[in-house]
Design a protein around this motif. Structure first.
Motif, PDB file in Angstrom:
ATOM      1  N   TYR A  95       5.873   4.184   1.814  1.00  0.00           N
ATOM      2  CA  TYR A  95       6.507   5.315   2.492  1.00  0.00           C
ATOM      3  C   TYR A  95       7.338   4.849   3.676  1.00  0.00           C
ATOM      4  CZ  TYR A  95       3.559   8.406  -0.277  1.00  0.00           C
ATOM      5  OH  TYR A  95       2.952   9.069  -1.308  1.00  0.00           O
ATOM      6  N   GLN A  96       6.870   3.828   4.394  1.00  0.00           N
ATOM      7  CA  GLN A  96       7.620   3.292   5.516  1.00  0.00           C
ATOM      8  C   GLN A  96       8.955   2.719   5.042  1.00  0.00           C
ATOM      9  OE1 GLN A  96       5.028   0.477   7.367  1.00  0.00           O
ATOM     10  NE2 GLN A  96       3.820   2.033   8.426  1.00  0.00           N
ATOM     11  N   SER A 113       0.857  -1.182   0.000  1.00  0.00           N
ATOM     12  CA  SER A 113       0.000   0.000   0.000  1.00  0.00           C
ATOM     13  C   SER A 113       0.898   1.239   0.000  1.00  0.00           C
ATOM     14  CB  SER A 113      -0.892   0.008   1.238  1.00  0.00           C
ATOM     15  OG  SER A 113      -0.113   0.229   2.393  1.00  0.00           O
ATOM     16  N   SER A 170       1.088   3.638   2.081  1.00  0.00           N
ATOM     17  CA  SER A 170       1.667   3.894   3.406  1.00  0.00           C
ATOM     18  C   SER A 170       2.818   2.932   3.696  1.00  0.00           C
ATOM     19  CB  SER A 170       0.594   3.792   4.491  1.00  0.00           C
ATOM     20  OG  SER A 170       0.066   2.486   4.535  1.00  0.00           O
ATOM     21  N   GLU A 171       2.705   1.674   3.263  1.00  0.00           N
ATOM     22  CA  GLU A 171       3.806   0.730   3.439  1.00  0.00           C
ATOM     23  C   GLU A 171       5.025   1.131   2.616  1.00  0.00           C
ATOM     24  OE1 GLU A 171       1.737  -3.568   4.335  1.00  0.00           O
ATOM     25  OE2 GLU A 171       1.533  -2.739   2.305  1.00  0.00           O
TER      26      GLU A 171
END
Length: 140
Positions: free
Chosen positions: A135-136, A130, A132-133
């Motif tokens: 970006y992590q 995803s 957000s993943e």
């Protein structure tokens, strides 16, 4: 003030200030109106729409990417590397049967598994990260 300059001598202008003034003057249009970034850079999305249009996606469709799949990695010394010969086995930190990591331009994008099709190796994508993943993983 230095001893060489008298109070009536002109002060040398700041070269950075001059450059900034020149840039501001060059950005003025023929009509004298200041060009803003809104008129120079147009949005690639349709006004009021959160998703890019097909035309916008077609504009970026020809950008080349490097897609890589990583089985695992290993750390070794130069001495160990130089001692490798045909038939040597290098143990990787990835486990057998674990999903491969798929990178697009060095950024983790997805995970998958190895498949063989017509005597060629391939990757079946099993999971796409995803946003957000992603970006992590960028922060690492």
């Amino acid at each position: 003030m230095s001893d060489n300059q008298s109070p009536s001598s002109p002060v040398v202008d700041d070269p950075w200030a001059e450059a900034m003034n020149e840039q501001a003057a060059s950005e003025k249009g023929a009509s004298g109106s200041d060009l803003s970034s809104d008129t120079v850079f147009k949005s690639i999305t349709s006004p009021g729409a959160g998703e890019p249009s097909l035309r916008d996606l077609a504009m970026i469709g020809d950008i080349p990417l490097v897609l890589e799949a990583m089985l695992g990695s290993a750390k070794m010394t130069v001495k160990e590397l130089l001692s490798l010969s045909p038939g040597s086995v290098v143990q990787l930190n990835g486990l057998a049967g674990a999903p491969l990591e798929i990178y697009a331009n060095k950024y983790l994008l997805a995970k998958g598994e190895v498949v063989v099709t017509n005597d060629h190796y391939g990757i079946r994508i099993t999971d796409i990260l995803s946003p957000s993943e992603r970006y992590q993983h960028l922060a690492k």
